[in-house]
Design an enzyme around this catalytic site. Structure first.
Site, PDB file in Angstrom:
ATOM      1  N   GLN A  80     -51.160   8.477   9.950  1.00  0.00           N
ATOM      2  CA  GLN A  80     -51.269   9.010  11.306  1.00  0.00           C
ATOM      3  C   GLN A  80     -51.767  10.450  11.250  1.00  0.00           C
ATOM      4  O   GLN A  80     -51.505  11.185  10.293  1.00  0.00           O
ATOM      5  CB  GLN A  80     -49.922   8.936  12.026  1.00  0.00           C
ATOM      6  CG  GLN A  80     -48.784   9.656  11.335  1.00  0.00           C
ATOM      7  CD  GLN A  80     -47.491   9.627  12.122  1.00  0.00           C
ATOM      8  OE1 GLN A  80     -47.482   9.314  13.305  1.00  0.00           O
ATOM      9  NE2 GLN A  80     -46.383   9.975  11.478  1.00  0.00           N
ATOM     10  N   LEU A 107     -50.753  12.935  12.737  1.00  0.00           N
ATOM     11  CA  LEU A 107     -49.656  13.895  12.670  1.00  0.00           C
ATOM     12  C   LEU A 107     -49.484  14.428  11.258  1.00  0.00           C
ATOM     13  O   LEU A 107     -49.390  15.639  11.043  1.00  0.00           O
ATOM     14  CB  LEU A 107     -48.361  13.239  13.158  1.00  0.00           C
ATOM     15  CG  LEU A 107     -47.082  14.062  12.959  1.00  0.00           C
ATOM     16  CD1 LEU A 107     -47.149  15.365  13.743  1.00  0.00           C
ATOM     17  CD2 LEU A 107     -45.864  13.248  13.361  1.00  0.00           C
ATOM     18  N   HIS A 112     -46.401  16.072  18.336  1.00  0.00           N
ATOM     19  CA  HIS A 112     -47.567  15.688  17.540  1.00  0.00           C
ATOM     20  C   HIS A 112     -48.719  16.665  17.782  1.00  0.00           C
ATOM     21  O   HIS A 112     -49.356  17.155  16.841  1.00  0.00           O
ATOM     22  CB  HIS A 112     -48.035  14.284  17.942  1.00  0.00           C
ATOM     23  CG  HIS A 112     -47.155  13.181  17.456  1.00  0.00           C
ATOM     24  ND1 HIS A 112     -47.587  11.881  17.355  1.00  0.00           N
ATOM     25  CD2 HIS A 112     -45.869  13.172  17.046  1.00  0.00           C
ATOM     26  CE1 HIS A 112     -46.610  11.112  16.918  1.00  0.00           C
ATOM     27  NE2 HIS A 112     -45.550  11.878  16.732  1.00  0.00           N
ATOM     28  N   TYR A 116     -36.342  16.792  17.425  1.00  0.00           N
ATOM     29  CA  TYR A 116     -37.777  17.047  17.426  1.00  0.00           C
ATOM     30  C   TYR A 116     -38.094  18.510  17.712  1.00  0.00           C
ATOM     31  O   TYR A 116     -39.163  18.995  17.317  1.00  0.00           O
ATOM     32  CB  TYR A 116     -38.485  16.100  18.395  1.00  0.00           C
ATOM     33  CG  TYR A 116     -38.749  14.778  17.722  1.00  0.00           C
ATOM     34  CD1 TYR A 116     -39.793  14.627  16.832  1.00  0.00           C
ATOM     35  CD2 TYR A 116     -37.898  13.694  17.918  1.00  0.00           C
ATOM     36  CE1 TYR A 116     -40.019  13.438  16.169  1.00  0.00           C
ATOM     37  CE2 TYR A 116     -38.106  12.493  17.262  1.00  0.00           C
ATOM     38  CZ  TYR A 116     -39.167  12.373  16.381  1.00  0.00           C
ATOM     39  OH  TYR A 116     -39.382  11.192  15.713  1.00  0.00           O
ATOM     40  N   GLN A 117     -37.193  19.221  18.339  1.00  0.00           N
ATOM     41  CA  GLN A 117     -37.382  20.665  18.462  1.00  0.00           C
ATOM     42  C   GLN A 117     -37.360  21.293  17.073  1.00  0.00           C
ATOM     43  O   GLN A 117     -38.192  22.139  16.746  1.00  0.00           O
ATOM     44  CB  GLN A 117     -36.302  21.293  19.337  1.00  0.00           C
ATOM     45  CG  GLN A 117     -36.465  22.808  19.506  1.00  0.00           C
ATOM     46  CD  GLN A 117     -35.532  23.391  20.552  1.00  0.00           C
ATOM     47  OE1 GLN A 117     -34.840  22.667  21.254  1.00  0.00           O
ATOM     48  NE2 GLN A 117     -35.515  24.699  20.662  1.00  0.00           N
ATOM     49  N   ARG A 118     -36.408  20.852  16.254  1.00  0.00           N
ATOM     50  CA  ARG A 118     -36.343  21.329  14.871  1.00  0.00           C
ATOM     51  C   ARG A 118     -37.662  21.071  14.148  1.00  0.00           C
ATOM     52  O   ARG A 118     -38.218  21.937  13.481  1.00  0.00           O
ATOM     53  CB  ARG A 118     -35.172  20.628  14.175  1.00  0.00           C
ATOM     54  CG  ARG A 118     -35.005  20.859  12.685  1.00  0.00           C
ATOM     55  CD  ARG A 118     -35.812  19.931  11.794  1.00  0.00           C
ATOM     56  NE  ARG A 118     -35.871  18.571  12.265  1.00  0.00           N
ATOM     57  CZ  ARG A 118     -36.669  17.647  11.744  1.00  0.00           C
ATOM     58  NH1 ARG A 118     -37.498  17.959  10.760  1.00  0.00           N
ATOM     59  NH2 ARG A 118     -36.690  16.415  12.223  1.00  0.00           N
ATOM     60  N   HIS A 154     -39.901  10.368  23.197  1.00  0.00           N
ATOM     61  CA  HIS A 154     -38.710  10.259  22.353  1.00  0.00           C
ATOM     62  C   HIS A 154     -37.416  10.211  23.172  1.00  0.00           C
ATOM     63  O   HIS A 154     -36.321  10.225  22.620  1.00  0.00           O
ATOM     64  CB  HIS A 154     -38.662  11.419  21.352  1.00  0.00           C
ATOM     65  CG  HIS A 154     -39.699  11.311  20.283  1.00  0.00           C
ATOM     66  ND1 HIS A 154     -39.697  10.294  19.360  1.00  0.00           N
ATOM     67  CD2 HIS A 154     -40.784  12.078  19.998  1.00  0.00           C
ATOM     68  CE1 HIS A 154     -40.730  10.440  18.544  1.00  0.00           C
ATOM     69  NE2 HIS A 154     -41.405  11.512  18.916  1.00  0.00           N
ATOM     70  N   HIS A 182     -34.348   8.800  25.614  1.00  0.00           N
ATOM     71  CA  HIS A 182     -33.541   7.589  25.758  1.00  0.00           C
ATOM     72  C   HIS A 182     -33.092   7.444  27.211  1.00  0.00           C
ATOM     73  O   HIS A 182     -33.016   8.426  27.950  1.00  0.00           O
ATOM     74  CB  HIS A 182     -32.326   7.652  24.834  1.00  0.00           C
ATOM     75  CG  HIS A 182     -32.658   7.494  23.391  1.00  0.00           C
ATOM     76  ND1 HIS A 182     -31.704   7.272  22.422  1.00  0.00           N
ATOM     77  CD2 HIS A 182     -33.848   7.517  22.722  1.00  0.00           C
ATOM     78  CE1 HIS A 182     -32.285   7.158  21.236  1.00  0.00           C
ATOM     79  NE2 HIS A 182     -33.583   7.321  21.399  1.00  0.00           N
ATOM     80  N   ASP A 238     -23.065   9.259  19.718  1.00  0.00           N
ATOM     81  CA  ASP A 238     -24.350   8.784  20.186  1.00  0.00           C
ATOM     82  C   ASP A 238     -25.026   8.125  18.992  1.00  0.00           C
ATOM     83  O   ASP A 238     -24.996   8.663  17.885  1.00  0.00           O
ATOM     84  CB  ASP A 238     -25.196   9.945  20.714  1.00  0.00           C
ATOM     85  CG  ASP A 238     -26.484   9.481  21.369  1.00  0.00           C
ATOM     86  OD1 ASP A 238     -27.350   8.948  20.648  1.00  0.00           O
ATOM     87  OD2 ASP A 238     -26.636   9.646  22.583  1.00  0.00           O
ATOM     88  N   GLU A 246       2.134   8.820   2.823  1.00  0.00           N
ATOM     89  CA  GLU A 246       2.240   7.623   3.660  1.00  0.00           C
ATOM     90  C   GLU A 246       3.087   7.885   4.902  1.00  0.00           C
ATOM     91  O   GLU A 246       3.938   7.092   5.285  1.00  0.00           O
ATOM     92  CB  GLU A 246       2.796   6.443   2.853  1.00  0.00           C
ATOM     93  CG  GLU A 246       1.887   6.063   1.690  1.00  0.00           C
ATOM     94  CD  GLU A 246       2.417   4.896   0.871  1.00  0.00           C
ATOM     95  OE1 GLU A 246       3.661   4.765   0.769  1.00  0.00           O
ATOM     96  OE2 GLU A 246       1.592   4.130   0.339  1.00  0.00           O
TER      97      GLU A 246
END
Length: 754
Positions: A148, A150, A204, A278-280, A433, A435, A453, A684
């Site tokens: 790709q 990217l 991207h 994705y910010q990272r 990306h 949800h 999550d 225990e």
């Protein structure tokens, strides 16, 4: 005589022009390096070497790595593999080898590193003109070296830095060969030949813009620089792409380029709409290109763009981590990614250097244990050596979404001891990306997930799992609403799981108030997830001496014009210890449903609930947790486990349970999650293994503008909460009758203990 004088004058002018041209050429030649490393910065670093422990440690590690690479030789195979395969991983490794070798050449003045960079680049320049598109055809924008574009862009971002470092080591003929056969065609391929990749708003495209911009800065090529900053002019911007890996909608006339990608996805708070994972990933190209622009084009004042949003984004991203430094898995996100990643090392260094030396960032840099090998990393290392560090204290914080901060946001509540962290999502879709999980939340205790999550369905760079790419279960499970701790109507995902519809809408913050250290509250509304249905969720992190640890209160209100079924799933870790109702297990496992993610849930148990407080207790990592909820006659508790219709075992087998309300128009889920006690496997011994909650009750408030609930403990104390659901102003007075008594208060909520 005049003729001779004229000839002498022409000779002098020619000589002066030649000298001027030669001076310009020499000056230009001396301008390298000028991207991430600069000539002045390199000299400064050399003077400090041996006296800055963190920088020296990083440099030694990189030197050892590259020395081993040089011994192994040059490896530039013909591309053929997906992510995780040999050729993919080798070319990926090469971009780091190139960058690091270039840095070592500048800092250590050893020609072997420049020769290694040149040898690798020559092999690419020989290969590139003959390369077809990558043989794997899965991407909407196939690369040449990688499957790709990217990853092709990743390569050029790093290779540009290497070329900048060895630019003056090469002669004109060598530079011409690399530029004509590799760098210029490469930049044109990423941009002009792939506008569907280059001209859009997405991580991207950020990589693509920066790749072209970095080589443009290296070559002093203004056309490439402007192409990177503003995108390319093309008529091919009115088609749609499907919502898949990398796919998203392109609008005709949409702004493109680096500045557009800096403007649109970031909110004024520095939150990036795709989510922290994705910010990272995008922070590296954002920050290193900004650094290069600041070094070469300071007149752009790039770090001041949009009110210093890049600097803000680093602090925002650090606040989007749990106690262990792992990013909260919002939207597509692989769990375990943290601020120890190489992208955040660079981002923290650059933000510190260009953002005013904020001492709290040194705390993170010290924990990271490495620095960027440039002047920003040197600055960080020197100030750590001089002990200028201040603790980076994460706090309860709201981060708004949307370019103007008007598209919902993320609310993070942290307990006073910072052990408990609640993350509520009421954002925009988050581009491709995103949800379908409006008003969802996750909950942590000392970095461990209490309620989780799922994150993404993908094994990144593991070749056996779909070439390291997204799995089909990412769509069929991970993106669906049932995969999250949020409400689902009629077993259908929010916005019917349609990307176009979801992209139009966002949730709206109703309340975020952390002024009371013992009662922190976040509340948001959603009016578009389902037709003719309004949702309102309020989460309270409540601290009181009656409870051993903070109590999470969850109130989900729903109102519709028609009768529906509502499910509220919760995904926990650990072992069920007890529940206070009768449960039946099916003779054989069957999926809970047939679509919208329900087909991936095994139904392991079913319980019919009564008009009382239903409770489920589980044990995880030697800590007890109890979920308590106000149940009505006809409600059900469904015990589930992920993994149905998963023949390739692509999904984790995580447990959960669903509270179901059927045949209702409106109502509410009122629940609590209580952390308590401990268990020692050595002695225990179980301590405080039982919930402290006796019952939860709905408080009947005749005025429809209010709702209320009470929590009665086993000690007999009653905690009463009233919430105004129509006015969130802090300066508005309220007055209602409660238990034949008139109560008055100021602000949107009221609490009393008696």
């Amino acid at each position: 005589m005049r003729l001779q004088t004229l000839k002498m004058t022409k000779i002098k002018v020619f000589s002066l022009c030649y000298s001027l041209v030669f001076f310009i050429l020499i000056t230009n030649a001396q301008e390298h390096p000028n991207l991430i490393l600069t000539k002045k910065g390199v000299e400064n670093i050399k003077r400090q070497l041996g006296s800055v422990p963190l920088f020296d440690k990083t440099l030694a590690k990189v030197k050892n790595e590259i020395d081993q690479e040089i011994k192994s030789g040059i490896h530039v195979p013909i591309p053929k593999d997906m992510a995780g395969g040999y050729t993919h991983d080798r070319h990926k490794k090469n971009w780091y080898v190139l960058q690091k070798s270039g840095i070592l050449y500048q800092l250590l003045e050893d020609d072997k590193y420049a020769m290694h960079v040149h040898s690798i680049l020559k092999e690419y320049a020989k290969m590139y003109p003959k390369l077809p598109l990558h043989p794997e055809e899965r991407s909407y924008a196939r690369g040449k070296i990688f499957w790709q574009c990217l990853n092709d862009a990743n390569w050029l971002v790093f290779a540009s830095q290497a070329y900048d470092c060895i630019y003056n080591f090469l002669n004109n003929k060598e530079r011409k060969f690399l530029e004509e056969n590799l760098f210029i065609p490469y930049a044109n391929f990423l941009s002009k030949e792939n506008p569907q990749f280059f001209n859009r708003i997405h991580n991207h495209s950020t990589w693509g813009n920066v790749a072209v911009g970095m080589i443009g800065l290296t070559l002093n090529n203004e056309e490439l620089i402007n192409r990177a900053l503003y995108g390319i002019k093309t008529k091919n911007l009115d088609h749609n792409l499907t919502d898949n890996d990398g796919g998203f909608i392109i609008q005709k006339g949409q702004k493109a380029g680096f500045l557009a990608n800096l403007e649109s996805p970031f909110s004024p708070d520095g939150y990036y709409t795709e989510g922290p994972y994705y910010q990272r990933y995008a922070m590296y190209p954002f920050m290193v290109f900004a650094q290069a622009l600041q070094n070469k084009k300071p007149e752009l004042k790039i770090f001041e763009y949009k009110d210093n949003v890049l600097i803000k984004s680093v602090t925002a991203l650090l606040n989007l981590t749990d106690q262990n430094g792992d990013f909260f898995p919002i939207n597509d996100a692989q769990k375990g990614m943290s601020y120890y990643s190489k992208e955040l090392v660079s981002a923290v260094n650059i933000a510190y250097h260009f953002g005013g030396n904020t001492a709290e960032l040194l705390d993170i840099a010290q924990k990271q244990g490495s620095v960027q090998l440039d002047e920003t990393g040197l600055n960080v290392s020197l100030d750590i050596k001089q002990n200028k560090i201040k603790p980076f204290l994460k706090k309860s914080i709201e981060l708004k979404d949307g370019s103007q901060g008007d598209k919902g946001g993320i609310g993070i509540l942290r307990s006073e001891d910072k052990d408990h962290e609640l993350v509520m999502k009421y954002t925009a879709q988050g581009l491709s990306h995103g949800h379908y999980d409006k008003l969802s939340f996750s909950y942590y205790n000392k970095g461990d997930e209490i309620l989780q999550d799922y994150g993404l369905a993908r094994f990144v760079n593991i070749e056996q799992k779909n070439g390291g790419g997204y799995l089909k279960e990412n769509k069929s499970w991970a993106k669906q609403s049932i995969a999250h701790n949020t409400i689902i109507q009629d077993e259908t995902s929010h916005f019917n799981g349609e990307y176009k519809t979801g992209s139009i809408h966002h949730s709206d913050k109703y309340l975020f108030d952390v002024t009371n250290s013992k009662l922190k509250i976040v509340s948001a509304k959603e009016s578009n997830a389902y037709p003719n249905t309004k949702l309102h969720r309020t989460l309270v992190l409540f601290e009181d001496e009656e409870f051993e640890e903070p109590l999470l209160i969850d109130v989900m209100q729903f109102t519709s014009k028609n009768i529906h079924q509502y499910d509220l799933p919760l995904y926990y870790h650990g072992q069920i210890i007890d529940f206070n109702f009768e449960n039946t297990t099916p003779p054989k496992l069957l999926p809970l449903g047939t679509k919208n993610g329900y087909q991936h849930l095994w139904l392991e148990g079913r319980a019919n609930l009564k008009n009382k407080t239903a409770q489920v207790t589980w044990l995880n990592k030697n800590k007890f947790y109890t979920f308590s909820t106000l149940a009505n006659e006809g409600d059900q508790c469904l015990f589930t486990r992920i993994g149905a219709n998963d023949p390739k075992f692509n999904l984790r087998k995580d447990p959960g349970f669903v509270i179901r309300k059927s045949n209702v128009k409106s109502g509410y889920f009122i629940s609590t999650i209580e952390s308590h006690g401990s268990y020692s496997s050595v002695s225990e011994t179980a301590k405080n293994a039982f919930s402290n909650i006796l019952k939860i009750e709905n408080i009947v408030v005749k005025d429809p503008n209010y709702m209320g609930w009470s929590i009665t403990t086993k000690r007999g104390n009653v905690h009463t909460f009233i919430l105004c659901i129509s006015n969130n102003k802090k300066d508005v007075s309220h007055s209602i009758n409660l238990n034949s008594s008139l109560i008055n208060w100021l602000g949107p909520y009221y609490y009393i203990k008696n």
